[in-house]
Scaffold this active site. Structure first.
Site: not given
Ligand code: DGL
Length: 268
Positions: A17, A80, A190-192
């Site tokens: 990511d 990601c 979004c992985t965030h």
């Protein structure tokens, strides 16, 4: 089981990511498949990915995948959304290991939900690609998908500013934008963004949000099993962490999802 099979089974699985975001997937993976040997790469030097071009993102992904190849991985997890949306189709046949992209791997399950409209919060590059709408509509054309780009959210997470007034104000504005579409569910695309859930729930109940991590890891586990690629060792798998910049910040910001024992190695 012959020797070759044993070696491949115990080979590591790579994750990448732009930063700590992919740990929201990685932590679920470690819980579900603790015996796998894993490698995580955070490309902090090039973060945020969300405002980069397809050419730039392809270059970053190839560099990381070549690094993973040098580590003799049996599979790579693109943890990601931005890379899955923009790069996966370009690189999917270029390596001799399995590559799991988050969006394409989760779309079937998400498209089976009994809803008529789904919202997506994601980076500008993911929204521009139309990947979520395309993949969901492939399985269920009756679901309307409305995407909103949140270009500042990755930086809020990577800079430990998730509780700042600025961040909460931005979340409020983005929530109001997506609410205009009346979505029944909102994908944290979004992985965030799962790092922002505690503030997103100021505006909508937690059940409204879909964090694809669990769906994704279930998919990977099933696929590894079907391809006889699971590690059959009884030992807890080894872990290696690498970043292209800011190793100390990575360790600090990772905490919410994953407690790293050591500061990751710097490699570019
Ligand atoms: N966490 C990544 C994603 O899932 C990228 C975020 C960024 O670097 O902008 O899209």
């Amino acid at each position: 089981m012959d020797n070759n099979e044993t070696k491949l089974n115990s080979s590591p699985i790579g994750f990448f990511d732009s930063g700590v975001g992919g740990l929201s997937v990685y932590s679920v993976f470690r819980k579900l498949l603790p015996n796998e040997n894993t490698i995580y790469y955070g490309d902090l030097k090039n973060m945020p990915y969300g405002n980069k071009t397809k050419e730039e993102l392809t270059g970053y992904a190839k560099k990381i995948l070549n690094f993973m190849a040098s580590k003799e991985v049996k599979a790579v997890v693109i943890a990601c959304n931005t890379s899955s949306a923009t790069v996966y189709d370009i690189i999917k046949n270029e390596y001799n290991f399995k590559i799991y992209p988050i969006i394409q791997s989760c779309a079937k399950v998400i498209s089976s939900y009994d809803v008529d409209t789904i919202g997506v919060f994601a980076t500008s590059a993911t929204i521009k690609s139309g990947a979520y709408a395309r993949e969901i509509e492939k399985y269920n054309p009756n679901i309307k998908v409305a995407g909103i780009a949140c270009p500042r959210w990755t930086n809020f997470v990577e800079s430990s500013l998730t509780d700042s007034e600025e961040c909460i104000e931005d979340i409020k504005n983005k929530y109001n934008e997506i609410a205009a579409f009346n979505p029944r569910k909102i994908i944290l695309g979004c992985t965030h963004y799962p790092y922002l859930l505690h503030n997103l729930t100021k505006f909508a109940p937690e059940e409204m949000f879909i964090d694809p991590a669990k769906i994704f890891v279930d998919y990977i586990k099933k696929d590894l099993s079907e391809n006889n690629l699971l590690n059959h060792s009884k030992n807890i798998g080894t872990e290696e962490f690498f970043v292209s910049a800011n190793p100390k910040e990575f360790k600090k910001n990772a905490k919410l999802f994953y407690e790293l024992k050591n500061i990751p190695a710097l490699i570019d």
